[in-house]
Motif scaffolding. Structure first.
Motif, PDB file in Angstrom:
ATOM      1  N   LEU A  10       0.843  -1.201   0.000  1.00 44.80           N
ATOM      2  CA  LEU A  10       0.000   0.000   0.000  1.00 44.80           C
ATOM      3  C   LEU A  10       0.874   1.244   0.000  1.00 44.80           C
ATOM      4  O   LEU A  10       1.997   1.227   0.490  1.00 44.80           O
ATOM      5  CB  LEU A  10      -0.901   0.008   1.239  1.00 44.80           C
ATOM      6  CG  LEU A  10      -1.758  -1.250   1.459  1.00 44.80           C
ATOM      7  CD1 LEU A  10      -2.460  -1.177   2.805  1.00 44.80           C
ATOM      8  CD2 LEU A  10      -2.763  -1.428   0.333  1.00 44.80           C
ATOM      9  N   GLU A  11       0.338   2.344  -0.540  1.00 48.13           N
ATOM     10  CA  GLU A  11       1.138   3.563  -0.676  1.00 48.13           C
ATOM     11  C   GLU A  11       1.315   4.314   0.635  1.00 48.13           C
ATOM     12  O   GLU A  11       2.357   4.921   0.857  1.00 48.13           O
ATOM     13  CB  GLU A  11       0.523   4.485  -1.734  1.00 48.13           C
ATOM     14  CG  GLU A  11       0.662   3.939  -3.141  1.00 48.13           C
ATOM     15  CD  GLU A  11       0.263   4.950  -4.200  1.00 48.13           C
ATOM     16  OE1 GLU A  11      -0.168   6.070  -3.847  1.00 48.13           O
ATOM     17  OE2 GLU A  11       0.383   4.631  -5.395  1.00 48.13           O
ATOM     18  N   GLY A  12       0.288   4.327   1.493  1.00 43.36           N
ATOM     19  CA  GLY A  12       0.407   5.140   2.701  1.00 43.36           C
ATOM     20  C   GLY A  12      -0.457   4.656   3.842  1.00 43.36           C
ATOM     21  O   GLY A  12      -1.270   3.735   3.686  1.00 43.36           O
ATOM     22  N   PRO A  13      -0.322   5.288   5.000  1.00 44.12           N
ATOM     23  CA  PRO A  13      -1.078   4.894   6.191  1.00 44.12           C
ATOM     24  C   PRO A  13      -2.590   4.983   6.019  1.00 44.12           C
ATOM     25  O   PRO A  13      -3.318   4.172   6.578  1.00 44.12           O
ATOM     26  CB  PRO A  13      -0.587   5.881   7.260  1.00 44.12           C
ATOM     27  CG  PRO A  13       0.742   6.341   6.786  1.00 44.12           C
ATOM     28  CD  PRO A  13       0.650   6.364   5.290  1.00 44.12           C
ATOM     29  N   SER A  14      -3.068   5.976   5.257  1.00 47.91           N
ATOM     30  CA  SER A  14      -4.516   6.096   5.074  1.00 47.91           C
ATOM     31  C   SER A  14      -5.071   4.915   4.284  1.00 47.91           C
ATOM     32  O   SER A  14      -6.211   4.486   4.513  1.00 47.91           O
ATOM     33  CB  SER A  14      -4.882   7.420   4.392  1.00 47.91           C
ATOM     34  OG  SER A  14      -4.320   7.510   3.105  1.00 47.91           O
ATOM     35  N   ASP A  15      -4.269   4.384   3.363  1.00 52.80           N
ATOM     36  CA  ASP A  15      -4.674   3.184   2.627  1.00 52.80           C
ATOM     37  C   ASP A  15      -4.830   2.013   3.594  1.00 52.80           C
ATOM     38  O   ASP A  15      -5.798   1.245   3.531  1.00 52.80           O
ATOM     39  CB  ASP A  15      -3.632   2.823   1.571  1.00 52.80           C
ATOM     40  CG  ASP A  15      -3.375   3.933   0.577  1.00 52.80           C
ATOM     41  OD1 ASP A  15      -3.581   3.713  -0.618  1.00 52.80           O
ATOM     42  OD2 ASP A  15      -2.936   5.016   1.003  1.00 52.80           O
ATOM     43  N   VAL A  36       3.235  -1.044   4.115  1.00 52.66           N
ATOM     44  CA  VAL A  36       3.004   0.367   3.794  1.00 52.66           C
ATOM     45  C   VAL A  36       4.305   1.002   3.317  1.00 52.66           C
ATOM     46  O   VAL A  36       5.297   1.028   4.046  1.00 52.66           O
ATOM     47  CB  VAL A  36       2.450   1.129   5.013  1.00 52.66           C
ATOM     48  CG1 VAL A  36       2.211   2.594   4.662  1.00 52.66           C
ATOM     49  CG2 VAL A  36       1.156   0.484   5.512  1.00 52.66           C
ATOM     50  N   MET A  37       4.292   1.512   2.088  1.00 55.58           N
ATOM     51  CA  MET A  37       5.511   2.035   1.462  1.00 55.58           C
ATOM     52  C   MET A  37       5.811   3.486   1.842  1.00 55.58           C
ATOM     53  O   MET A  37       6.908   3.982   1.620  1.00 55.58           O
ATOM     54  CB  MET A  37       5.392   1.937  -0.060  1.00 55.58           C
ATOM     55  CG  MET A  37       5.259   0.523  -0.585  1.00 55.58           C
ATOM     56  SD  MET A  37       6.773  -0.440  -0.401  1.00 55.58           S
ATOM     57  CE  MET A  37       7.812   0.351  -1.623  1.00 55.58           C
ATOM     58  N   HIS A  38       4.817   4.222   2.347  1.00 55.71           N
ATOM     59  CA  HIS A  38       4.979   5.638   2.679  1.00 55.71           C
ATOM     60  C   HIS A  38       5.435   6.439   1.454  1.00 55.71           C
ATOM     61  O   HIS A  38       6.334   7.277   1.530  1.00 55.71           O
ATOM     62  CB  HIS A  38       5.971   5.816   3.834  1.00 55.71           C
ATOM     63  CG  HIS A  38       5.504   5.170   5.106  1.00 55.71           C
ATOM     64  ND1 HIS A  38       4.545   5.748   5.911  1.00 55.71           N
ATOM     65  CD2 HIS A  38       5.841   3.981   5.673  1.00 55.71           C
ATOM     66  CE1 HIS A  38       4.322   4.947   6.950  1.00 55.71           C
ATOM     67  NE2 HIS A  38       5.083   3.874   6.822  1.00 55.71           N
ATOM     68  N   ILE A  80      -1.382  -2.405  -4.541  1.00 54.83           N
ATOM     69  CA  ILE A  80      -2.451  -1.451  -4.870  1.00 54.83           C
ATOM     70  C   ILE A  80      -1.840  -0.064  -5.043  1.00 54.83           C
ATOM     71  O   ILE A  80      -1.194   0.453  -4.130  1.00 54.83           O
ATOM     72  CB  ILE A  80      -3.523  -1.414  -3.769  1.00 54.83           C
ATOM     73  CG1 ILE A  80      -4.124  -2.806  -3.555  1.00 54.83           C
ATOM     74  CG2 ILE A  80      -4.627  -0.421  -4.140  1.00 54.83           C
ATOM     75  CD1 ILE A  80      -5.100  -2.879  -2.389  1.00 54.83           C
ATOM     76  N   ILE A  81      -2.037   0.520  -6.226  1.00 52.12           N
ATOM     77  CA  ILE A  81      -1.465   1.838  -6.512  1.00 52.12           C
ATOM     78  C   ILE A  81      -2.552   2.815  -6.942  1.00 52.12           C
ATOM     79  O   ILE A  81      -3.630   2.408  -7.394  1.00 52.12           O
ATOM     80  CB  ILE A  81      -0.387   1.768  -7.618  1.00 52.12           C
ATOM     81  CG1 ILE A  81      -1.007   1.377  -8.968  1.00 52.12           C
ATOM     82  CG2 ILE A  81       0.727   0.801  -7.240  1.00 52.12           C
ATOM     83  CD1 ILE A  81      -0.057   1.518 -10.148  1.00 52.12           C
TER      84      ILE A  81
END
Length: 235
Positions: A10-15, A36-38, A80-81
């Protein structure tokens, strides 16, 4: 018997906040592990289509070490992007020197530097294509899915949000799905969002015209085989 793990990149914490609970519900027979990639690895200026798989492999290997995961107990990797409108023609990028940040709509992107934004889009296009051509990373099954033009657009039909707004919406969405666990499936398979095509065809669709600015996702293709959905071989 210990459940096999599904790693969701996932791209970030909200994801993570928005999706983790629903993914655990949908894939209840598996152990869900969010990585989580941040950040968006596909538009990172240090990443090219020549090193993106190597970098992802490094991230996955380090993550697995912290989670004590071995290849034998990992089922698959799902990435997921956000599309971020990256596949639109360059002429749909409009330069507005007064723009302090990138402004998205379903018709165009406005930004302070068209040259820089187009460069970002071209890098992302090449990197995403490399991911689409990749079926295994480190010997593990890999596939990539999209939220367009981003997560909040798909989940809430809202774009150009602040980080604070994204964070609040993620908590609200997670709570809503906790009270109504089937909601996420209903949304992701709704006519408003779902691309009812094969995996490859769904990517061909989002890469054409201005679709990568519009509200679409092919993530529901990943659900097939769960909750009575017909299993498909989407690759």
């Amino acid at each position: 018997m210990r459940k096999k793990a599904m790693i969701f990149i996932l791209e970030g914490p909200s994801d993570d906040t928005s999706l983790a609970g629903s993914l655990k519900y949908i894939f209840s027979s598996s152990r869900i592990e969010p990585l989580v990639m941040h950040g968006d690895i596909t538009s990172d200026r240090t990443i090219t289509n020549r090193n993106i798989i190597k970098r992802l492999h490094e991230e996955i290997r380090a993550f697995c070490n912290t989670k004590f995961l071995t290849k034998s107990n990992i089922l698959r990797i799902v990435h997921i992007i956000d599309t971020d409108g990256a596949f639109i023609p360059d002429d749909l990028v409009q330069e507005s020197p007064d723009c302090s940040q990138i402004v998205y709509s379903e018709d165009n992107i406005r930004c302070s530097s068209k040259q820089n934004l187009c460069r970002r889009n071209h890098i992302k296009q090449q990197n995403v294509q490399k991911l689409l051509d990749t079926y295994k990373i480190g010997g593990l099954s890999y596939s990539v899915y999209y939220m367009s033009s981003n997560l909040e657009h798909v989940l809430h039909n809202r774009i150009n949000l602040s980080d604070d707004e994204k964070e609040q919406l993620s908590y609200d969405f997670a709570e809503h799905c906790m009270n109504k666990p089937e909601y996420f499936i209903q949304l992701m398979t709704s006519k408003a969002v779902y691309i009812d095509e094969s995996y490859r065809e769904s990517w061909d669709f989002i890469k054409s015209g201005k679709h990568s600015l519009e509200r679409h996702s092919n993530l529901a293709l990943c659900f097939h085989g769960s909750f009575g959905y017909e299993s498909i071989n989407s690759q």
